[in-house]
Design an enzyme around this catalytic site. Structure first.
Site, PDB file in Angstrom:
ATOM      1  CG  ASP A   7      55.950 -50.354  -3.557  1.00 23.94           C
ATOM      2  OD1 ASP A   7      55.046 -49.989  -2.421  1.00 23.94           O
ATOM      3  OD2 ASP A   7      56.923 -50.991  -3.219  1.00 23.94           O
ATOM      4  CE  LYS A  69      51.604 -48.050   2.717  1.00 23.94           C
ATOM      5  NZ  LYS A  69      52.422 -49.102   2.065  1.00 23.94           N
ATOM      6  CD  GLU A 146      51.541 -52.350  -0.780  1.00 20.42           C
ATOM      7  OE1 GLU A 146      51.931 -53.142   0.114  1.00 20.42           O
ATOM      8  OE2 GLU A 146      51.501 -51.100  -0.558  1.00 20.42           O
ATOM      9  CG  ASP A 168      53.012 -57.273   0.081  1.00 23.10           C
ATOM     10  OD1 ASP A 168      54.379 -56.949   0.576  1.00 23.10           O
ATOM     11  OD2 ASP A 168      52.820 -56.524  -0.701  1.00 23.10           O
TER      12      ASP A 168
END
Lengths: 560, 316
Positions: A7, A69, A146, A168
């Site tokens: 992850d 990211k 995810e 999420d």
């Protein structure tokens, strides 16, 4: 040879592996499951990844970077000291660190991985993630969304059947997926999301609000003060409860600032409202009545925010579940998927079907309204993948010799508002308009990678899309160069990591304290350095334990 | 397509049987191994489900806007708010399933959406009258205007600093402007372009005068001597046009661009013109000497932050 599940998060990363007895999360060199996605370069050009780097965010902010990211798939360069990195390279450093941790833990080489990406990542961002893994020496077996990973964990690990809505809410992205698990089939009905909505935005909004209240802008206070403010706000966000008073240093003035719940809710309401849009879209696209949702599952650290939970509670009229740690549930899912890819027999009877979360299309001139090009969706969002669809398009003018197929991703009828992914040009024989045709085939695979292929009907000439200058994408030569550059960087030796982390933490505390507190930290540091210099293992161990204890006492808030 | 034969079933309303059949077949046609057969199977499954449970084809209900609660209301009920946030903060330590994280609130008061209720147009969130008190502190102050949508995807594609505020740490800079890797056209080439321009302007003037003389009678003075004075004007008009170059530059394959290698804006172009006229007027013949040492980036290029480059460096 093992495949691990990773992850790769905005704030934290984690990895796990599928073993005979189920999922195992892999601790890093500090013995922790979560590795902060932070990279720092020390003055010897040695890399520090994770918690040690996170500690340096304040006092070495020009050599440390976090939340990169969010730049995946762009060509922005971040400088650490004198060296410039793009987001792909930074991510590859985190992956390399995770890979080494996994190798040390499993005591065997790791060469491939399943990596999770936000469901709403576009093609460029997915390619960038792939390249990051390649640079880190990992073969990507599968990119998994995810929320899907989270659902796998809940469905397979907890053996729950039924319809789930997964929210999420991570550090940088918000993803919604509607899934159903029955008879060993994990079916994603719909995915939606907001690529730029996450916990970091809340901190950002808090910081912006504090600065605005004091008539300051980001540029007028020093980078150090700004970083400090960020960390204080981050801490306040996590501890949100009955009002707490913070002492903020803003440039020349020092102010007392009271963080209350009302203030937080006021600042964050616009962001929370943004989170509603994807939830509604996923439900609409999935064509599932709200009443048939069996469970609303929260994933990601930001779902701990009380106002978010309340909002979800209000929307669905029920309490959402989160009985697996929201920080690691995605890594566990990725690890299970890794097991699936390796076809571990324990998982042999599970099949996963996923969807393409956005619409992919091209631009066409539609007569008689051909003033402007209009959007022609080819793969509609939320159709099940792998999928391959062909559309036949015709020449739009007389004696047209070239047909250009632009590839777009997005939902807007205005092509300018969609994301341009690339183009293909093919030559066609000249003739009256509408005589020549091309077959445009879009293929979207289970990894979320798009292939476009154009065939001229009359001549049979065939072209495939090579996205030439996708932002952040590397050519082979650039890949070689990046590999050489990154290979030249050495990680800090593993043994010293814990000590270095403690020293960095104490130094940060030293800088943020005053008077006797500062003096005390100074003494602690001296004592610790003395123990390190004597190089007697049991003494170092004792000093470590003491130091950790003291530092923990001093910052009862443990949000680093 | 007839979905039942694909699924190996008789026509049925039994959703459970349809799912079972689909699950069994799916394990033989895995999506990554048989993509086309899988698409067929999936379509059949969807069709079968749709005929078995028609409500699947109704549009899903839209979730309601959270009822606009005033934030002052929360201020009046501080104890309630803190009462909510307290247990929620503890709830983050993985509460065991089925344990009500709100002790003190009877669990049956949770407002579950009644099952099997057809999704009607009245969104259930409007029915807030009977809500338990702890949900009230979900204080969402709804502004009338829509929440600000940051158009990140556009911002991302534009080279600028906007996106960089999202990254913490590092000295973040945008990628260097493409002009840094693009060589400027040399001084010799620029002089040649200038000479060509003079020639073109003089020719135009001579032809013009010739035609004028034919039709209107002789004007006297040789007009082509005015060519140097007309050069800046030509540059202003031509470099601001889509040609992005004076005729001489165009013949030599040169173009005037901004740091992003894009055409100059009209304002930028006017600035460049002004700088050119002023520097020339100020330095007169000295400008030739100064420019000779500026590696092709002439004085007025530098001051006006414009660039003259060869088209082959512009990448099409």
């Amino acid at each position: 040879m093992t495949t691990i599940g990773i992850d790769l998060g905005t704030t934290n990363s984690a990895c796990g592996v599928w073993t005979k007895d189920g999922v195992k999360l892999i601790p890093n060199r500090l013995g922790e499951i979560l590795t902060p996605s932070v990279i720092s370069l020390d003055t010897n050009n040695e890399l520090i990844v994770g918690r040690g780097a996170r500690q340096r965010l304040i006092n070495h902010s020009d050599r440390t970077v976090a939340t990169f990211k969010r730049l995946m798939g762009t060509d922005h360069t971040i400088f650490l000291g004198r060296m410039g990195f793009n987001a792909t390279e930074l991510s590859s450093l985190v992956l390399r660190s995770l890979k080494e941790d996994a190798e040390a833990y499993l005591e065997e080489p790791v060469s491939s991985a399943v990596i999770s990406v936000p469901a709403y990542f576009n093609d460029n961002q997915r390619q960038a993630t792939r390249q990051a893994a390649e640079l880190a020496g990992l073969k990507v077996e599968r990119l998994i969304n995810e929320p899907t990973a989270a659902a796998i964990t809940y469905g397979l690990h907890q053996k729950q059947e039924g319809m789930f809505l997964i929210l999420d809410f991570g550090g940088g992205t918000f993803d919604v997926s509607l899934l159903e698990y029955f008879d060993g089939v994990m079916e994603v009905h719909a995915s939606a999301g907001d690529n730029h909505l996450g916990g970091e935005d809340f901190v950002d909004a808090m910081v912006a609000n504090v600065l605005a209240q004091n008539q300051l802008s980001r540029d007028t206070i020093s980078a150090l003060d700004l970083q400090n403010l960020y960390l204080q706000m981050e801490g306040a966000k996590r501890k949100l409860g009955p009002g707490q008073t913070l002492t903020l240093t803003l440039g020349k003035k020092t102010i007392e600032f009271e963080v209350t719940q009302d203030w937080f809710i006021e600042v964050c309401t616009p962001l929370l409202l943004r989170a509603k849009t994807p939830i509604e879209r996923a439900l609409r696209d999935g064509k599932i009545p709200v009443s048939s949702i069996d469970d609303v599952i929260l994933v990601g650290g930001s779902t701990r925010l009380a106002p978010f939970r309340s909002m979800v509670g209000r929307m669905f009229g029920r309490l959402p579940s989160c009985h697996i740690d929201p920080d690691t549930v995605v890594a566990m899912g990725a690890a299970i998927q890794a097991g699936l890819v390796m076809r571990d027999e324990a998982l042999d009877d599970v099949v996963l079907t996923d969807v393409c979360p956005f619409t992919l299309g091209t631009a066409v001139a539609n007569e008689p309204y051909d003033r402007d090009l209009s959007y022609l969706p080819i793969i509609e969002r939320n159709c099940v993948v792998p999928i391959s669809i062909v559309r036949r398009l015709f020449t739009a003018s007389h004696n047209q010799s070239v047909v250009r197929v632009n590839v777009y991703q997005g939902e807007s009828p205005d092509i300018k508002k969609n994301i341009f992914l690339g183009e293909i040009k093919v030559r066609v024989p000249k003739g009256p308009k509408g005589d020549e045709a091309v077959d445009v085939r879009y293929s979207y695979d289970a990894n979320g990678i798009l292939e476009v292929d154009v065939t001229v009907v009359s001549t049979g000439v065939n072209r495939q899309l090579v996205i030439e200058r996708a932002p952040g994408a590397l050519s082979d030569a650039e890949k070689q160069a990046a590999r050489a550059k990154l290979a030249g960087l050495k990680f800090h030796p593993r043994e010293g990591e814990e000590n270095r982390m403690l020293v960095a933490r104490a130094e940060r505390l030293y800088e943020s304290s005053l008077d006797h507190r500062r003096e005390f930290v100074g003494k602690l540091l001296d004592h610790f350095h003395y123990a390190l210099d004597r190089q007697l293992p049991h003494e170092i161990e004792q000093a470590q334990a003491y130091m950790k204890d003291m530092l923990n006492q001093m910052e009862s808030e443990n949000w680093f | 397509m007839w979905p039942w034969s694909e699924l190996g079933l008789e026509s049925t309303d039994d959703v459970r049987a349809i799912k079972k059949a689909y699950a069994r077949l799916l394990k033989q046609t895995r999506p990554d191994e048989h993509p086309e057969a899988f698409q067929r199977l999936h379509q059949a499954y969807k069709d079968a489900l749709a005929s078995a449970q028609p409500q699947y084809h109704q549009p899903a209900p839209t979730l309601a806007e959270p009822a606009p609660l005033e934030s002052t209301k929360a201020a009046q009920e501080p104890s309630l708010a803190s009462g909510l946030f307290q247990p929620l903060n503890h709830a983050e330590d993985k509460p065991p399933p089925n344990v009500d994280p709100f002790p003190g609130q009877p669990a049956d008061e949770t407002p579950f959406q009644p099952d099997n209720q057809p999704p009607d147009n009245k969104p259930f969130l409007d029915k807030t009258d009977g809500e338990p008190s702890y949900l009230k502190s979900a204080v969402i102050k709804l502004e009338q205007e829509p929440p600000p949508q940051i158009d990140i995807d556009t911002a991302k594609t534009v080279r600028g600093r906007k996106i960089l505020q999202f990254v913490r740490g590092g000295r973040s800079t945008a990628a260097p402007p493409p002009i840094d890797s693009t060589p400027a056209a040399g001084y010799g080439l620029r002089i040649l372009a200038f000479a060509l321009d003079m020639l073109v302007i003089a020719l135009v003037l001579i032809i013009g005068q010739f035609v004028w003389a034919k039709t209107m009678g002789n004007a006297g003075l040789p007009l082509w001597l005015a060519a140097p004075a007309l050069y800046p004007l030509t540059a202003l008009l031509c470099e601001g046009s889509r040609m992005q170059a004076t005729p001489g530059k165009r013949l030599l394959g040169l173009k005037v661009v901004n740091p992003d290698l894009m055409p100059l804006s009209q304002l930028h172009n006017a600035g460049r013109f002004l700088v050119f006229v002023l520097t020339t007027a100020l330095l007169w013949k000295g400008i030739w000497l100064i420019n000779a040492f500026l590696h092709g980036r002439l004085l007025h290029d530098r001051i006006s932050r414009s660039y003259v480059v060869h088209v082959r460096h512009l990448g099409g």
